[in-house]
Design a protein around this motif. Structure first.
Motif, PDB file in Angstrom:
ATOM      1  N   SER A 333      38.401  49.758  50.430  1.00  0.00           N
ATOM      2  CA  SER A 333      39.452  50.482  49.723  1.00  0.00           C
ATOM      3  C   SER A 333      40.356  49.466  49.039  1.00  0.00           C
ATOM      4  N   PRO A 334      41.256  49.916  48.170  1.00  0.00           N
ATOM      5  CA  PRO A 334      42.224  48.971  47.590  1.00  0.00           C
ATOM      6  C   PRO A 334      43.044  48.253  48.663  1.00  0.00           C
ATOM      7  N   ALA A 335      43.278  48.920  49.790  1.00  0.00           N
ATOM      8  CA  ALA A 335      44.059  48.286  50.863  1.00  0.00           C
ATOM      9  C   ALA A 335      43.260  47.225  51.601  1.00  0.00           C
ATOM     10  N   SER A 336      41.945  47.429  51.752  1.00  0.00           N
ATOM     11  CA  SER A 336      41.163  46.515  52.588  1.00  0.00           C
ATOM     12  C   SER A 336      40.554  45.340  51.826  1.00  0.00           C
ATOM     13  N   ALA A 342      36.498  40.569  42.217  1.00  0.00           N
ATOM     14  CA  ALA A 342      35.202  41.212  42.469  1.00  0.00           C
ATOM     15  C   ALA A 342      35.358  42.717  42.637  1.00  0.00           C
ATOM     16  N   TYR A 343      36.479  43.158  43.219  1.00  0.00           N
ATOM     17  CA  TYR A 343      36.685  44.575  43.504  1.00  0.00           C
ATOM     18  C   TYR A 343      37.207  45.337  42.286  1.00  0.00           C
ATOM     19  N   SER A 344      37.832  44.645  41.361  1.00  0.00           N
ATOM     20  CA  SER A 344      38.546  45.315  40.272  1.00  0.00           C
ATOM     21  C   SER A 344      37.639  46.188  39.411  1.00  0.00           C
ATOM     22  N   LYS A 447      49.517  45.058  44.615  1.00  0.00           N
ATOM     23  CA  LYS A 447      48.067  44.909  44.708  1.00  0.00           C
ATOM     24  C   LYS A 447      47.354  45.842  43.737  1.00  0.00           C
ATOM     25  N   LYS A 448      47.810  47.096  43.671  1.00  0.00           N
ATOM     26  CA  LYS A 448      47.201  48.042  42.735  1.00  0.00           C
ATOM     27  C   LYS A 448      47.372  47.577  41.288  1.00  0.00           C
ATOM     28  N   SER A 449      48.541  47.056  40.982  1.00  0.00           N
ATOM     29  CA  SER A 449      48.800  46.568  39.623  1.00  0.00           C
ATOM     30  C   SER A 449      47.885  45.404  39.290  1.00  0.00           C
ATOM     31  N   LEU A 450      47.725  44.506  40.265  1.00  0.00           N
ATOM     32  CA  LEU A 450      46.867  43.348  40.045  1.00  0.00           C
ATOM     33  C   LEU A 450      45.411  43.765  39.870  1.00  0.00           C
ATOM     34  N   LEU A 451      44.993  44.784  40.610  1.00  0.00           N
ATOM     35  CA  LEU A 451      43.623  45.282  40.464  1.00  0.00           C
ATOM     36  C   LEU A 451      43.410  45.869  39.069  1.00  0.00           C
ATOM     37  N   VAL A 456      41.188  45.383  33.527  1.00  0.00           N
ATOM     38  CA  VAL A 456      41.334  45.391  32.066  1.00  0.00           C
ATOM     39  C   VAL A 456      40.917  44.040  31.474  1.00  0.00           C
ATOM     40  N   LEU A 457      41.368  42.961  32.090  1.00  0.00           N
ATOM     41  CA  LEU A 457      41.061  41.626  31.561  1.00  0.00           C
ATOM     42  C   LEU A 457      39.616  41.233  31.756  1.00  0.00           C
TER      43      LEU A 457
END
Length: 465
Positions: A333-336, A342-344, A447-451, A456-457
């Motif tokens: 999950s976004p939390a884990s 890699a997850y983005s 963390k969500k913002s960074l993901l 996007v990048l």
């Protein structure tokens, strides 16, 4: 200073562009390769010579490494994507050094890029001074030739005396072992321990296939020997760690090799599958074989993976399987997740994956899942290093064992159920279903913002993730 800055920026651009361009070309399975792969069979009606056991618990993961090395009489082959310096790593190296002292031939192979960044160079160069230890680096970093910089050896294997094999997703890294005093998040992983019950050297064991593959890695022209350096201080440090670690972390010394052998169950057949070893864009041979096996499922497919990308082939395969059988994907999950980049891609394209009709479960924990497993019906288990992403398909070396065994598969299904009990299922609208036993663990706004920013990048560079 201005000229120096221009030169440095230009060189950095050369490295970045030079490492990306070779991976832009599209590579697919050739007809000849398909014919060769289609000849493989993965099942058998009678019991084979190999027995196998799952290594799921963190304490067992280091315990079995110690015991395997202690049992070695002739040879030790350690092929590892990443070895991270820590007291547990030093204690493990201490066991390896002792094996060399009693005459065992030891081969250590580490991926080139990770060799530079995780603090094991000093120990590798020191160990390589021993006459019975040979250290090697796969695809050493050469910034003047960045074409293969992206191509990593992602394999994780330990082979002892052609008799015992440990293969799976764990690196030699304390985040997989959770020693006493370790306070960071844990990466939960899984490996398979294989015992060849046939006479040593018998070629009907999967271990002989693995041995041949490892030898190809050693002989590959982009594999170089470590330059040995006389560093007595480091040898003393690993010997000290080996002597004191049982006192501070006795949990890693509770089981004998006989205990692990007793855990093994019968298998009908174990097959070794892998990507090509060359440090370049690869034919997706491993992915093709997994795809073929999954498309032939009769009842269900369960996948555990820490990362997924919105690769069209992966999405299409999931969609086709889900039209016929139940498909479950278990991931972070976004939390884990500990790996933003890699997850983005999954995070930004999660809706596409939901639309394949696969059931998606995400772990609700500050720890993470690092397992790479596939379960097909009630008899086939696949365990190894392959993630559901473009990098595992085309760029890295990857290895998996395909195991035809009902008792082992039953154990792996139970492990998957444990994961599901700590997870939440995603609904069609990309939100979690309500559950009475599991609460959502929200990720921080940062963390969500960074993901999202990473997605996007990096979306245009999905082929590198």
């Amino acid at each position: 200073m201005k000229l120096t800055t221009i030169i440095l920026i230009g060189f950095l651009a050369y490295i970045v562009i030079g490492s990306i361009l070779p991976n832009l070309k599209k590579v697919s399975i050739t007809g000849q390769t398909k014919e060769q792969l289609d000849e493989k069979t993965f099942t058998k009606d009678t019991t084979g010579v190999d027995r196998a056991a799952l290594i799921a618990e963190a304490s067992e993961a280091l315990n079995i490494r110690m015991e395997m090395v202690r049992a070695a009489e002739h040879s030790i082959d350690i092929v590892m994507y990443k070895i991270v310096d820590s007291e547990s790593t030093r204690a493990f190296f201490g066991e390896v050094y002792d094996a060399a002292e009693r005459g065992v031939k030891v081969n250590l192979l580490v991926n080139g890029l990770t060799y530079l960044f995780y603090g094991n160079q000093s120990y590798m160069t020191a160990l390589s001074t021993h006459e019975n230890i040979t250290g090697r680096i796969y695809n050493p970093v050469n910034l003047f030739k960045p074409g293969s910089l992206q191509n990593l050896m992602h394999d994780k294997m330990i082979l002892i005396d052609d008799q015992y094999l440990l293969l799976g997703g764990r690196n030699v890294d304390e985040r997989h072992f959770r020693p006493n005093g370790y306070s960071k998040s844990v990466a939960h992983d899984l490996e398979v321990f294989v015992v060849n019950t046939a006479a040593q050297g018998a070629n009907n064991s999967v271990i002989m296939e693995v041995k041949q593959y490892i030898q190809k890695l050693y002989d590959y022209n982009r594999t170089k020997r470590v330059k040995a350096k006389d560093r007595t201080h480091y040898i003393q440090k690993i010997q000290k760690a080996k002597a004191h670690y049982p006192l501070s972390n006795s949990q890693f010394y509770q089981k004998s090799l006989a205990d692990f052998i007793e855990k093994t169950v019968a298998t009908n057949k174990i097959t070794f599958i892998h990507n090509p070893i060359a440090a370049k864009k690869k034919e997706p041979t491993l992915g093709y074989q997994l795809q073929k096996l999954a498309l032939n499922a009769q009842k269900s497919v369960i996948i555990q993976t820490p990362y997924i990308t919105g690769n069209p082939t992966l999405l299409s395969t999931l969609r086709h399987i889900a039209q016929r059988v139940n498909v479950t994907v278990q991931t972070n999950s976004p939390a884990s997740t500990p790996n933003f980049f890699a997850y983005s891609n999954y995070y930004g394209q999660r809706q596409k994956i939901i639309e394949t009709k696969a059931a998606i479960y995400e772990l609700q924990s500050t720890d993470s899942v690092h397992k790479k497993t596939f379960i097909i019906d009630d008899h086939l288990s696949m365990i190894g290093t392959f993630n559901m992403d473009d990098r595992s398909l085309y760029i890295n070396t990857e290895v998996m064992l395909v195991i035809d065994s009902e008792p082992l598969t039953a154990e792996l299904i139970q492990e998957a159920k444990k994961f599901q009990e700590q997870s939440l299922k995603l609904k069609a609208n990309n939100e979690y279903e309500m559950a009475t036993t599991v609460e959502e663990l929200p990720a921080s706004f940062f963390k969500k913002s960074l993901l999202w920013i990473s997605f996007v990048l990096l979306k245009s560079f999905q082929f590198l993730l």
